[in-house]
Structure formats: C-alpha cells, structure tokens
Enzyme design. Structure first.
Site, PDB file in Angstrom:
ATOM      1  N   THR A 316       0.829  -1.202   0.000  1.00 37.03           N
ATOM      2  CA  THR A 316       0.000   0.000   0.000  1.00 37.03           C
ATOM      3  C   THR A 316       0.864   1.252   0.000  1.00 37.03           C
ATOM      4  O   THR A 316       0.609   2.206  -0.735  1.00 37.03           O
ATOM      5  CB  THR A 316      -0.924   0.014   1.224  1.00 37.03           C
ATOM      6  OG1 THR A 316      -1.770  -1.145   1.196  1.00 37.03           O
ATOM      7  CG2 THR A 316      -1.794   1.263   1.242  1.00 37.03           C
ATOM      8  N   TRP A 319       2.570   1.574  -3.384  1.00 38.86           N
ATOM      9  CA  TRP A 319       1.605   1.955  -4.414  1.00 38.86           C
ATOM     10  C   TRP A 319       1.476   3.477  -4.505  1.00 38.86           C
ATOM     11  O   TRP A 319       1.283   4.036  -5.580  1.00 38.86           O
ATOM     12  CB  TRP A 319       0.250   1.337  -4.103  1.00 38.86           C
ATOM     13  CG  TRP A 319      -0.828   1.687  -5.107  1.00 38.86           C
ATOM     14  CD1 TRP A 319      -1.135   1.006  -6.247  1.00 38.86           C
ATOM     15  CD2 TRP A 319      -1.748   2.781  -5.052  1.00 38.86           C
ATOM     16  NE1 TRP A 319      -2.189   1.608  -6.912  1.00 38.86           N
ATOM     17  CE2 TRP A 319      -2.576   2.705  -6.199  1.00 38.86           C
ATOM     18  CE3 TRP A 319      -1.954   3.828  -4.153  1.00 38.86           C
ATOM     19  CZ2 TRP A 319      -3.587   3.632  -6.457  1.00 38.86           C
ATOM     20  CZ3 TRP A 319      -2.970   4.754  -4.409  1.00 38.86           C
ATOM     21  CH2 TRP A 319      -3.767   4.641  -5.550  1.00 38.86           C
ATOM     22  N   HIS A 320       1.603   4.144  -3.366  1.00 36.62           N
ATOM     23  CA  HIS A 320       1.408   5.593  -3.352  1.00 36.62           C
ATOM     24  C   HIS A 320       2.563   6.363  -3.959  1.00 36.62           C
ATOM     25  O   HIS A 320       2.390   7.530  -4.330  1.00 36.62           O
ATOM     26  CB  HIS A 320       1.172   6.077  -1.916  1.00 36.62           C
ATOM     27  CG  HIS A 320      -0.234   5.860  -1.453  1.00 36.62           C
ATOM     28  ND1 HIS A 320      -0.687   4.651  -0.950  1.00 36.62           N
ATOM     29  CD2 HIS A 320      -1.320   6.687  -1.438  1.00 36.62           C
ATOM     30  CE1 HIS A 320      -1.961   4.756  -0.635  1.00 36.62           C
ATOM     31  NE2 HIS A 320      -2.372   5.975  -0.929  1.00 36.62           N
ATOM     32  N   GLY A 321       3.732   5.768  -4.069  1.00 34.41           N
ATOM     33  CA  GLY A 321       4.831   6.498  -4.678  1.00 34.41           C
ATOM     34  C   GLY A 321       6.141   5.755  -4.614  1.00 34.41           C
ATOM     35  O   GLY A 321       6.356   4.902  -3.737  1.00 34.41           O
ATOM     36  N   PHE A 459      -0.260   9.151  -7.830  1.00 34.26           N
ATOM     37  CA  PHE A 459      -0.385   7.856  -7.161  1.00 34.26           C
ATOM     38  C   PHE A 459      -1.186   6.870  -7.986  1.00 34.26           C
ATOM     39  O   PHE A 459      -1.185   5.706  -7.682  1.00 34.26           O
ATOM     40  CB  PHE A 459      -1.037   8.033  -5.792  1.00 34.26           C
ATOM     41  CG  PHE A 459      -0.349   9.075  -4.953  1.00 34.26           C
ATOM     42  CD1 PHE A 459       1.025   9.086  -4.847  1.00 34.26           C
ATOM     43  CD2 PHE A 459      -1.078  10.067  -4.312  1.00 34.26           C
ATOM     44  CE1 PHE A 459       1.677  10.046  -4.086  1.00 34.26           C
ATOM     45  CE2 PHE A 459      -0.428  11.018  -3.548  1.00 34.26           C
ATOM     46  CZ  PHE A 459       0.936  11.011  -3.438  1.00 34.26           C
TER      47      PHE A 459
END
Length: 459
Positions: A316, A319-321, A459
């Site tokens: 998670t 996934w955001h960066g 993102f």
C-alpha cells in the site's frame, strides 16, 4: 499537465454530455469510449498507445480464460499475461528510476535515470483492469465480449485520473443497460459541485499554508507553526482527494453509473482500523480482496496474520509512490493495525474521546511522513513538531487561515449531512442557493488562481 486536464474536463464536459445524451442507446458506450480517449490524450497524448494496449491485453486475456475454462493451464497462462502486463507497465513507469537509484546506492555505481513521465491514472486503471481479469478467472463475472463496452469501462473519463477504483463488478450491469433520469442527473450535479468546492475552495486554499511551511527551514520554525502546517496538509490531502472522488462520482451519476463511495468521514474514526475502512475505501477493498485474503487473511494463525498485514501495508505504501517515505508510511500504519488487532482496539472503543484523539494524533503525524520525501528533512520537521520550540509567527498564519480551518473541520464531520437530512425539502432552496454560490466561486477561482495542485495524480 494534470491541472490542464482537469480544466479541459471542466470545459469539455458540456459538449461531451450533449453528444452522449443525444446518442442512441446502442451507441452510448462508443461515444463514451471515444470521449474518454480524447480526454486522456489531451492529458498525455504520447501514452495513448499504452491505454489501447491495456484495453487489448486484458480483453484478450479475459476472453482467453473464458474460452479455455476446461484447461487450468491455459487459464493461468492468460491470467499471468494480464497480471504481468499490468504490473510490468506500472513497475516500469513508476518504479524504474527508483530501482536504479537504490541499485546505485547499494553498488556504488552510477545509473542515469530514464526520462519517464508517469502516465495519468496508471495506478488506478491498471488495478481496475487487473481485478477484472482476476474476477473472470475466479468465475465471478463472465468475460466481456464487446470490446467497445470493455474499452468504455477501462477509460471512463470521470474517474480515469484518480479514482475511485471502479471494478468491473461495480458497473458491468450498467455498461449494458443503464437508465439516465432527470433525478439522477440532478443528483450527479449536486455531488459534482460539492466535490468541486471541496477541491478548489478548501483544499487549494488551506494547501497554500502547507506550501509556505514546507518551503521554510525546518530547523528554525516553531512547534506551533509545524503543527499548523501539517494540520493544513491533513485537511488539504483529504479535501483534495475526496473532492475529486466526489466530482468523479457525480459525473458518473450524470452518465447513468453509480460509482462506489471512496470516503466516509475518515477523520471521525476512533482507531486506525476504522480510519482505513473510511479512507480511500476502494483501494482498501482492492488490497483486501486481491492481496490480503489470497495470502490467508484472518483465517490463519496470528503470526501469519501479522505477515499478511506487513505485505499488504508495504505494498500500500509503495503503491502511493516510488520513495522510501511511502513505504515507511505504510509500515507505520501496519504497526498500529497489529497493535489494535492484538489488544488495543477494544480498549479504544470503550472511550470514544480517547480513541478519537489517539487516531487524530497518529494520522496527523502520518501525513508528515507521507508529505516529506527526504528523510533528513522529515527528521528536522518531526523534531520541530515535538521539541516545543517557541514562536509567534504561527499567529499570523492562523489569522489568515483560521476561517478555512474551521470550515474544513466542520466539513470533515457528518454534521452537514445530518442538517440536510433533518431539514429535507424545507432546506432545498437554501441548499440549491448554496450550491450555486459554490459553483460560481469555484469557477472564478479556477480561472484566476495560479496555485492549483492536485496531490493524488502521481499515485
């Protein structure tokens, strides 16, 4: 580029809707597909072939699975094709330079970064199409045999840039037979204007404070100003992302679709567990169904559950960066989720006020980890937050942004919805007047403002 795409969407939408509404029912998905591809190409025309490839690969893979149901090997091969293509495309564009940078740090060698621009919405639409192929493999839905209908699902322009993550199971019936009513269009306009106001009038305004603070020397800013700045970011990221999600849901409603809700007043939660059931709900649902449960979920020993949570929250965060601070941010929540699962949550639920204060404190600190990518700078900022460094400069910013803080705090609760439910039709005229004011003010801001970031596009 993302902001220009949003402005283009705002100006392009009336014409697109007119063409869509007058098109015969059997051609509506074709119109939607063409209009969505035009919108995507306006934002990133050089990545148009990638979008087409994404449609074709998952269409071929899903129909290959459907056609070869009797052969597990063939089904797995087609599923592997979809997963490898989607994750490979996401990994190449989003994480190649991150890997090169870390490989260079480990080996001492120099790897020049590639000149890559992240395709708009790639983190969202790759998850959407990959979940579709997985659902076909699991037998949850039949493969879509009409490539126009499937293409319309993949590139639905309202939620293409930043979600919510709309799975095929959410809209497959509406792709075939949806009813567009005047009440539905009015409801969509209402939702869209609310989201536009949240994004433009609250997120942009309060975000300007964080932009100023983040440009300062963290070694000298006072503790009150550090907290004021990160509180501004706390509201900015919520109203930025939830506002866009509402805009997408409203646009979808006007088109005859019901997209899933993405936020449910997350800042009123009393635990980290509850917060993540309310924040970015479609992403949480995706990771739960396609990663956590396949790993074993809660149907295993506690140590194995901890491992499952570790994998999910590391993923998670990443996934955001493509930066280690995002991984740290994910693992930060992993630690508290494990503590709550082990013993903490029942204690928090006994005292509502204590649980709420606990959650707000942890979330505000988490946004500092999320917002500051450089670990040295992050350390200096956290030191400013907790060193009790005196100062009075924060009073100047509080005077300038105090009203926005109060409005953001109020709109972070369900109080407005409760007021509307209480007054019902009696408050209809006042509500419509307020929405009209929000729309006019938002349009004026969009035309004149130079500060208009969109936090979640990367993102």
């Amino acid at each position: 580029m993302v902001f220009s795409s949003i402005l283009f969407l705002f100006r392009f939408f009336p014409i697109a809707m007119l063409v869509y509404y007058i098109a015969p029912r059997r051609y509506k998905n074709l119109v939607l597909l063409v209009e969505s591809l035009v919108f995507y190409s306006w934002g990133e025309v050089r990545y148009f072939p990638i979008m087409i490839a994404s449609i074709l690969v998952d269409f071929i893979a899903s129909n290959g699975i459907e056609k070869h149901r009797q052969s597990k090997g063939a089904c797995r091969a087609f599923l592997t094709l979809s997963v490898v293509f989607n994750l490979g495309m996401l990994g190449f564009f989003k994480y190649t330079n991150f890997l090169l940078l870390n490989l260079g740090a480990v080996t001492g060698l120099s790897f020049p970064p590639l000149s890559l621009t992240l395709p708009l919405g790639i983190s969202f639409y790759t998850f959407q199409t990959m979940s579709y192929t997985i659902d076909v493999y699991r037998g949850k839905v039949p493969a879509e045999r009409n490539i126009v209908d499937f293409g319309a699902f993949v590139v639905l322009f309202p939620q293409l840039i930043a979600g919510p993550i709309v799975r095929y199971t959410d809209v497959n019936r509406e792709l075939k037979s949806r009813v567009i009513t005047l009440d539905g269009v009015q409801e969509g306009i209402d939702i869209f204007i609310r989201g536009l106001g949240r994004k433009v009038l609250i997120a942009n305004n309060i975000g300007a404070l964080w932009t100023e603070v983040s440009a300062m020397n963290f070694e000298v800013i006072s503790t009150p100003l550090a907290w004021l700045g990160i509180l501004a970011y706390t509201f900015q990221i919520y109203f930025d992302f939830s506002g866009y999600s509402q805009m997408a849901i409203g646009l979808g409603r006007m088109l005859g679709f019901r997209f899933p809700r993405n936020f449910d007043d997350p800042y009123i939660a009393k635990s980290v567990t509850e917060f993540w059931r309310r924040w970015h709900m479609t992403l949480g649902s995706w990771f739960r169904e396609y990663l956590y449960i396949p790993l074993g979920g809660n149907r295993c020993s506690f140590p194995r559950q901890v491992f499952n949570l570790f994998v999910v929250w590391a993923a998670t965060g990443l996934w955001h960066g493509a930066s280690w601070n995002f991984v740290l941010w994910g693992l930060y929540f992993f630690v508290f989720l494990v503590l709550e699962k082990a013993f903490l949550r029942p204690r928090l639920e006994k005292t509502r006020v204590l649980g709420h204060l606990y959650l707000l404190f942890l979330v505000v600190v988490s946004w500092a980890i999320f917002a500051i990518t450089d670990f040295a700078a992050l350390g200096r900022f956290l030191a400013a937050m907790f060193s009790f460094r005196p100062g009075t400069e924060w009073l100047y910013y509080l005077r300038n942004y105090g009203v926005t803080f109060l409005l953001a705090g109020f709109l972070s609760t369900p109080l407005l919805a409760k007021w509307e439910a209480r007054w019902g039709e009696r408050g209809g005229m006042a509500k419509n007047l307020a929405l009209g004011v929000v729309l006019i003010a938002s349009i004026a801001y969009l035309e004149d403002a130079t500060y208009n970031p969109f936090l979640y596009f990367r993102f």
